[in-house]
Design a protein around this motif. Structure first.
Motif, short mmCIF file in Angstrom:
data_model
loop_
_atom_site.label_atom_id
_atom_site.label_comp_id
_atom_site.label_asym_id
_atom_site.label_seq_id
_atom_site.Cartn_x
_atom_site.Cartn_y
_atom_site.Cartn_z
N ASN A 40 25.16 -3.21 -14.30
CA ASN A 40 26.33 -3.82 -14.91
C ASN A 40 27.34 -4.09 -13.80
N LYS A 41 27.88 -5.31 -13.78
CA LYS A 41 28.81 -5.64 -12.71
C LYS A 41 29.61 -6.89 -13.06
N VAL A 42 30.71 -7.04 -12.38
CA VAL A 42 31.53 -8.26 -12.45
C VAL A 42 31.38 -8.92 -11.09
N GLY A 43 31.07 -10.21 -11.09
CA GLY A 43 30.91 -10.95 -9.84
C GLY A 43 29.55 -10.73 -9.22
N LEU A 66 29.95 -14.67 -13.85
CA LEU A 66 31.13 -13.87 -14.15
C LEU A 66 30.77 -12.39 -14.23
N LEU A 67 29.76 -12.05 -15.05
CA LEU A 67 29.38 -10.64 -15.17
C LEU A 67 27.94 -10.51 -15.62
N SER A 68 27.40 -9.33 -15.36
CA SER A 68 26.03 -8.98 -15.76
C SER A 68 26.07 -7.74 -16.62
N VAL A 69 25.27 -7.73 -17.66
CA VAL A 69 25.05 -6.54 -18.48
C VAL A 69 23.56 -6.26 -18.40
N THR A 70 23.21 -5.15 -17.76
CA THR A 70 21.80 -4.80 -17.54
C THR A 70 21.62 -3.32 -17.80
N GLY A 71 20.41 -2.87 -17.65
CA GLY A 71 20.18 -1.43 -17.65
C GLY A 71 20.75 -0.88 -16.35
N GLU A 72 21.22 0.32 -16.34
CA GLU A 72 21.72 0.94 -15.11
C GLU A 72 20.61 1.82 -14.55
N PRO A 73 19.88 1.33 -13.56
CA PRO A 73 18.76 2.13 -13.06
C PRO A 73 19.23 3.37 -12.32
N ALA A 114 13.55 -4.50 -18.26
CA ALA A 114 14.28 -4.55 -16.98
C ALA A 114 15.00 -5.87 -16.77
N GLY A 115 15.50 -6.45 -17.82
CA GLY A 115 16.20 -7.72 -17.70
C GLY A 115 17.70 -7.56 -17.76
N GLY A 116 18.36 -8.67 -18.05
CA GLY A 116 19.81 -8.64 -18.11
C GLY A 116 20.37 -9.81 -18.89
N ILE A 117 21.63 -9.66 -19.27
CA ILE A 117 22.39 -10.74 -19.87
C ILE A 117 23.45 -11.12 -18.84
N TYR A 118 23.50 -12.39 -18.52
CA TYR A 118 24.41 -12.89 -17.49
C TYR A 118 25.40 -13.84 -18.14
N VAL A 119 26.68 -13.63 -17.89
CA VAL A 119 27.74 -14.47 -18.45
C VAL A 119 28.29 -15.33 -17.32
N PHE A 120 28.48 -16.62 -17.62
CA PHE A 120 28.94 -17.60 -16.64
C PHE A 120 30.20 -18.28 -17.14
#
Length: 137
Positions: A40-43, A66-73, A114-120
């Motif tokens: 999970n991160k911004v930028g 803009l940001l990612s919402v993923t699993g935190e490994p 192991a994927g993610g949702i990415y916001v743009f």
């Protein structure tokens, strides 16, 4: 510092291949394994697990991540050094978190496999249009 994962232009990637292979031989990891943080991160850059699929706004601008919402490994190069398992001797990219801190690393969620949702976001347009992408293995 993060770098594009699968987003390198093909000519540039081909030019870098000899150096990337040298680094893999020297350190034991491939560029795409350590280029972008899967968390999970911004930028930063999307940590695509599939080929990149950047959205474009209605005016044709490529949107910015803009940001990612993923699993935190609980493993890998992006794990803070003070959260590594005590006495860990594996390379940083393979190292595991100390079990005592695993519960503090994030919400323990999985996005597919192991994927993610990415916001743009498009900051070039006055109404700031946004879009999202989802990818997984």
């Amino acid at each position: 510092m993060e770098y594009p994962k699968w987003d390198l232009p093909e000519e540039f990637r081909q030019a870098l291949l000899p150096r990337l292979r040298e680094l893999e031989d020297r350190f034991g990891y491939w560029y795409t394994e350590v280029a972008g943080a899967l968390q999970n991160k911004v930028g930063g850059y999307p940590a695509w697990t599939q080929p990149p699929k950047w959205p474009h706004c209605a005016r044709g601008h490529r949107m910015e991540h803009l940001l990612s919402v993923t699993g935190e490994p609980g493993y890998g190069r992006w794990l803070p050094l003070d959260e590594h398992r005590p006495g860990e001797t594996q390379p940083l990219w393979q190292s595991l978190a100390d079990p005592a801190v695993l519960e503090t690393l994030g919400p323990d969620m999985d996005m597919g496999d192991a994927g993610g949702i990415y916001v743009f976001l498009c900051r070039q347009c006055p109404d700031l249009p946004y879009a999202h992408r989802f990818d997984c293995h």
